[in-house]
Scaffold this active site. Structure first.
Site, PDB file in Angstrom:
ATOM      1  N   GLY A   1       0.837  -1.189   0.000  1.00  0.00           N
ATOM      2  CA  GLY A   1       0.000   0.000   0.000  1.00  0.00           C
ATOM      3  C   GLY A   1       0.870   1.237   0.000  1.00  0.00           C
TER       4      GLY A   1
ATOM      5  N   GLN B   1       3.048   9.854   2.048  1.00  0.00           N
ATOM      6  CA  GLN B   1       4.349   9.214   1.820  1.00  0.00           C
ATOM      7  C   GLN B   1       5.034   9.700   0.545  1.00  0.00           C
ATOM      8  OE1 GLN B   1       2.599   5.033   2.401  1.00  0.00           O
ATOM      9  NE2 GLN B   1       4.643   4.901   3.288  1.00  0.00           N
TER      10      GLN B   1
ATOM     11  N   CYS C   1       6.981  -0.364   6.916  1.00  0.00           N
ATOM     12  CA  CYS C   1       6.448   0.809   6.233  1.00  0.00           C
ATOM     13  C   CYS C   1       7.491   1.333   5.254  1.00  0.00           C
ATOM     14  CB  CYS C   1       6.104   1.883   7.262  1.00  0.00           C
ATOM     15  SG  CYS C   1       5.449   3.386   6.530  1.00  0.00           S
ATOM     16  N   LEU C   2       7.050   1.705   4.060  1.00  0.00           N
ATOM     17  CA  LEU C   2       7.983   2.204   3.043  1.00  0.00           C
ATOM     18  C   LEU C   2       8.640   3.514   3.493  1.00  0.00           C
ATOM     19  CD1 LEU C   2       5.952   1.597  -0.241  1.00  0.00           C
ATOM     20  CD2 LEU C   2       7.885   0.261   0.601  1.00  0.00           C
TER      21      LEU C   2
ATOM     22  N   HIS D   1      -3.385   0.652   8.262  1.00  0.00           N
ATOM     23  CA  HIS D   1      -2.039   1.238   8.176  1.00  0.00           C
ATOM     24  C   HIS D   1      -2.052   2.453   7.246  1.00  0.00           C
ATOM     25  CE1 HIS D   1       2.510   0.746   7.976  1.00  0.00           C
ATOM     26  NE2 HIS D   1       2.262   1.609   7.003  1.00  0.00           N
ATOM     27  N   GLU D   2      -2.659   2.302   6.071  1.00  0.00           N
ATOM     28  CA  GLU D   2      -2.657   3.401   5.094  1.00  0.00           C
ATOM     29  C   GLU D   2      -3.542   4.560   5.568  1.00  0.00           C
ATOM     30  OE1 GLU D   2      -0.349   3.213   3.063  1.00  0.00           O
ATOM     31  OE2 GLU D   2      -0.015   1.068   3.284  1.00  0.00           O
TER      32      GLU D   2
ATOM     33  N   HIS E   1      -1.787   6.856   7.859  1.00  0.00           N
ATOM     34  CA  HIS E   1      -0.901   7.805   7.172  1.00  0.00           C
ATOM     35  C   HIS E   1      -1.640   9.095   6.811  1.00  0.00           C
ATOM     36  CE1 HIS E   1       2.951   5.862   6.514  1.00  0.00           C
ATOM     37  NE2 HIS E   1       2.399   4.766   6.054  1.00  0.00           N
TER      38      HIS E   1
HETATM   39 NI    NI Z   1       3.370   2.902   5.782  1.00  0.00          NI
END
Ligand code: NI
Length: 188
Positions: free
Chosen positions: A50, A55, A104-105, A147-148, A151
């Protein structure tokens, strides 16, 4: 032709920003479609399950997912786009991602940790035609959605860890970042 967007990396303050909703009449616009295309391409490039707007420095309420491709890149891609998403209901029963836990990216320091999440969530979101949808997600998909969605509220998964675990995550991140900076310096 969409392009790969640079990833915003912790502790960048942009990760703490709360996004704005799109005006519903704009949802079908080339701008919104362009953002979605670039975010999907970026998610696949960085190999995430995701990717959320904050991000990649986008100040609007959008995240994209692929619930199956990350597990095996042999799987066909199943990209999804969620515009103006809102979690409107969540089950009382909890779960954690099996194995190492969540990553997480925007926190790319090989740090994974188990985070307690709702087992299922109901998400309201819009599509490009301005149609509103309500969909329930459970298990792994519900973890990705939560999670997304976090953000978009300016929150990272490490904020949901115990103070001790969060401290460990931050120490590890700082160590890895210092090493990466040294290597960058050495390469010049
Ligand atoms: Ni993340």
């Amino acid at each position: 032709m969409s392009e790969i967007m640079p990833m915003v990396i912790w502790p960048d303050i942009r990760l703490t920003e709360i996004v704005a909703q799109f005006a519903v009449e704009d949802l079908g616009s080339p701008m919104v479609r362009g953002i979605a295309d670039s975010m999907l391409e970026s998610m696949y490039h960085y190999r995430g399950a995701g990717l959320a707007a904050t991000q990649v420095g986008v100040p609007f309420a959008i995240f994209v997912t692929d619930f199956t491709w990350q597990a095996s890149h042999e799987n066909p891609k199943s990209p999804r786009v969620f515009l103006n998403p809102m979690i409107v209901n969540a089950s009382e029963d909890a779960q954690q991602l099996a194995g190492k836990g969540e990553g997480c990216l925007s926190f790319p320091y090989q740090f994974n940790a188990p985070v307690t999440r709702h087992h299922s969530v109901t998400l309201e979101f819009y599509d490009f035609d301005g149609e509103k949808h309500t969909e329930e997600f459970e298990g792994y998909e519900a973890i990705v959605i939560q999670h997304e969605f976090d953000h978009l509220l300016g929150s990272l998964f490490i904020e949901r860890l115990s103070p001790l675990k969060k401290d460990m995550a931050i120490r590890k991140a700082k160590k890895v970042r210092k090493r990466a900076m040294r290597e960058l310096g050495a390469g010049q």
